[in-house]
Design a protein around this motif. Structure first.
Motif, PDB file in Angstrom:
ATOM      1  N   UNK A  36      57.417  -8.238  60.588  1.00 30.65           N
ATOM      2  CA  UNK A  36      55.967  -8.053  60.578  1.00 30.65           C
ATOM      3  C   UNK A  36      55.624  -6.597  60.882  1.00 30.65           C
ATOM      4  N   UNK A  37      54.981  -5.879  59.964  1.00 35.07           N
ATOM      5  CA  UNK A  37      54.652  -4.468  60.203  1.00 35.07           C
ATOM      6  C   UNK A  37      53.818  -4.233  61.462  1.00 35.07           C
ATOM      7  N   UNK A  72      53.914  -5.807  64.267  1.00 35.65           N
ATOM      8  CA  UNK A  72      54.755  -5.886  65.454  1.00 35.65           C
ATOM      9  C   UNK A  72      55.706  -4.692  65.522  1.00 35.65           C
ATOM     10  N   UNK A  73      56.282  -4.322  64.383  1.00 38.38           N
ATOM     11  CA  UNK A  73      57.146  -3.133  64.349  1.00 38.38           C
ATOM     12  C   UNK A  73      56.385  -1.927  64.892  1.00 38.38           C
ATOM     13  N   UNK A  74      55.145  -1.757  64.438  1.00 41.92           N
ATOM     14  CA  UNK A  74      54.341  -0.628  64.887  1.00 41.92           C
ATOM     15  C   UNK A  74      53.957  -0.710  66.347  1.00 41.92           C
ATOM     16  N   UNK A  75      53.609  -1.899  66.818  1.00 40.84           N
ATOM     17  CA  UNK A  75      53.193  -2.052  68.211  1.00 40.84           C
ATOM     18  C   UNK A  75      54.345  -1.775  69.159  1.00 40.84           C
ATOM     19  N   UNK A 126      56.787   6.015  63.371  1.00 44.26           N
ATOM     20  CA  UNK A 126      55.826   7.061  63.702  1.00 44.26           C
ATOM     21  C   UNK A 126      56.458   8.383  64.115  1.00 44.26           C
ATOM     22  N   UNK A 127      57.739   8.376  64.408  1.00 45.10           N
ATOM     23  CA  UNK A 127      58.402   9.599  64.856  1.00 45.10           C
ATOM     24  C   UNK A 127      59.844   9.571  64.382  1.00 45.10           C
ATOM     25  N   UNK A 128      60.405  10.725  64.056  1.00 50.80           N
ATOM     26  CA  UNK A 128      61.814  10.756  63.660  1.00 50.80           C
ATOM     27  C   UNK A 128      62.714  10.479  64.857  1.00 50.80           C
ATOM     28  N   UNK A 142      47.637  -0.923  61.718  1.00 52.52           N
ATOM     29  CA  UNK A 142      46.536  -0.028  61.330  1.00 52.52           C
ATOM     30  C   UNK A 142      47.035   1.310  60.800  1.00 52.52           C
ATOM     31  N   UNK A 143      48.273   1.670  61.189  1.00 56.10           N
ATOM     32  CA  UNK A 143      48.884   2.893  60.688  1.00 56.10           C
ATOM     33  C   UNK A 143      49.763   2.533  59.487  1.00 56.10           C
TER      34      UNK A 143
END
Length: 321
Positions: free
Chosen positions: A159-160, A162-165, A178-180, A239-240
């Motif tokens: 789930x994108x 959850x991955x992002x959170x 979000x970051x390398x 959202x990102x």
């Protein structure tokens, strides 16, 4: 009477050893954090809690799940840390996160990793800003409970959102949209240990593959988590757009792939979480609990150690080999 006390005291020590905290997240939501309920909770109360978890799953996806703590297996419950959210007006359970404590080996020494586990929210409460509780609070409490020692965290999902959170809360996570982020030797070692010994925790069969370069579990929905499989279109988006694009590019949703995210919770991550993720009106209650955990785990032992008036017996920093 003495015999009765002798039987009660070990149970009481076992009960006080683990967390059972209750605090208010907001004016409408109450949080309960229960650590390893299978070690101390009475069977009737344990069954009632499992019924609450299964009820949330039924309302959330309309199906049953039979892995992890939801299976009711004693070993799962002995290693679980469950966060339950309740509506304060009705007393109804509305969301949960079931973490699992996993023994692993890192650099030749035994350590414990925490799997973020299954997160489920009642459909009627999904827009109430509860993610800060479900994706970090319990880990922060365990971090302070364990004397600010770094804790390895794992997360398995396609789930994108959850991955992002998870990447937002745990800045050292890999993969990170979000970051390398660098896949360190420790990241890889923890991932290998988890895939070798703890697939059952997140419902992945032994036949599923693991791509070590991308940290992708291939054909993951074959070991009890089948009902969680989604298409990319149906999976909740972050959202990102970078998190959404990472999942779209790297995961085969038709086959049923998952990311295995690995992160290390340290003091910098805990500080970021407390200052950025926790709502300001909830922060005092969280800091109150954190302060007592820190006193019990750090300040009080130090005070006892420095007190020359009380005999402390034979103290060692670690057990002899």
């Amino acid at each position: 009477m003495l015999k009765l006390l002798g039987r009660i005291q070990p149970r009481l020590r076992q009960r006080l050893r683990y967390l059972d905290l209750s605090l208010n997240a907001s004016r409408t939501v109450r949080i309960r954090v229960v650590e390893r309920p299978g070690m101390w909770m009475e069977p009737a109360r344990l069954d009632a809690m499992l019924a609450e978890l299964r009820g949330i799953v039924q309302r959330g996806i309309g199906k049953d799940l039979d892995y992890g703590v939801l299976s009711g297996e004693p070993d799962r419950l002995r290693r679980a840390v469950i966060t339950l959210l309740y509506d304060r007006d009705s007393g109804r359970a509305i969301a949960f996160n079931a973490l699992s404590v996993m023994p692993i080996e890192l650099r030749g020494r035994p350590v414990e990793a925490i799997h973020l586990g299954l997160v489920m929210v009642d459909p009627g409460y999904r827009t109430q800003g509860l993610s800060w509780v479900l994706y970090g609070l319990t880990c922060i409490l365990l971090f302070f409970r364990r004397g600010l020692r770094p804790i390895w965290i794992s997360n398995v999902t396609q789930v994108p959102a959850i991955i992002g959170k998870v990447a937002e809360v745990f800045v050292s996570s890999y993969p990170n949209p979000f970051a390398p982020s660098r896949r360190s030797f420790e990241h890889l070692s923890v991932a290998r240990e988890i895939m070798r010994s703890h697939r059952h925790v997140f419902g992945v069969d032994r036949a599923a593959g693991f791509d070590e370069a991308r940290f992708v579990i291939t054909d993951a929905y074959t070991g009890g988590s089948d009902n969680l499989k989604k298409t990319f279109e149906d999976a909740p988006k972050h959202r990102d757009a970078r998190a959404n694009e990472l999942c779209r590019r790297e995961l085969d949703y038709q086959r049923g792939d998952d990311f295995l995210q690995i992160a290390c919770l340290d003091l910098a991550s805990a500080r970021k979480y407390l200052l950025r993720e926790v709502p300001r009106d909830s922060l005092p209650a969280i800091l109150y609990q954190v302060a007592f955990l820190a006193v019990g785990r750090i300040v009080l032992p130090l005070f006892h150690w420095l007190n020359p008036r009380e005999p402390m017996g034979d103290l060692r920093a670690r057990k002899s080999p």
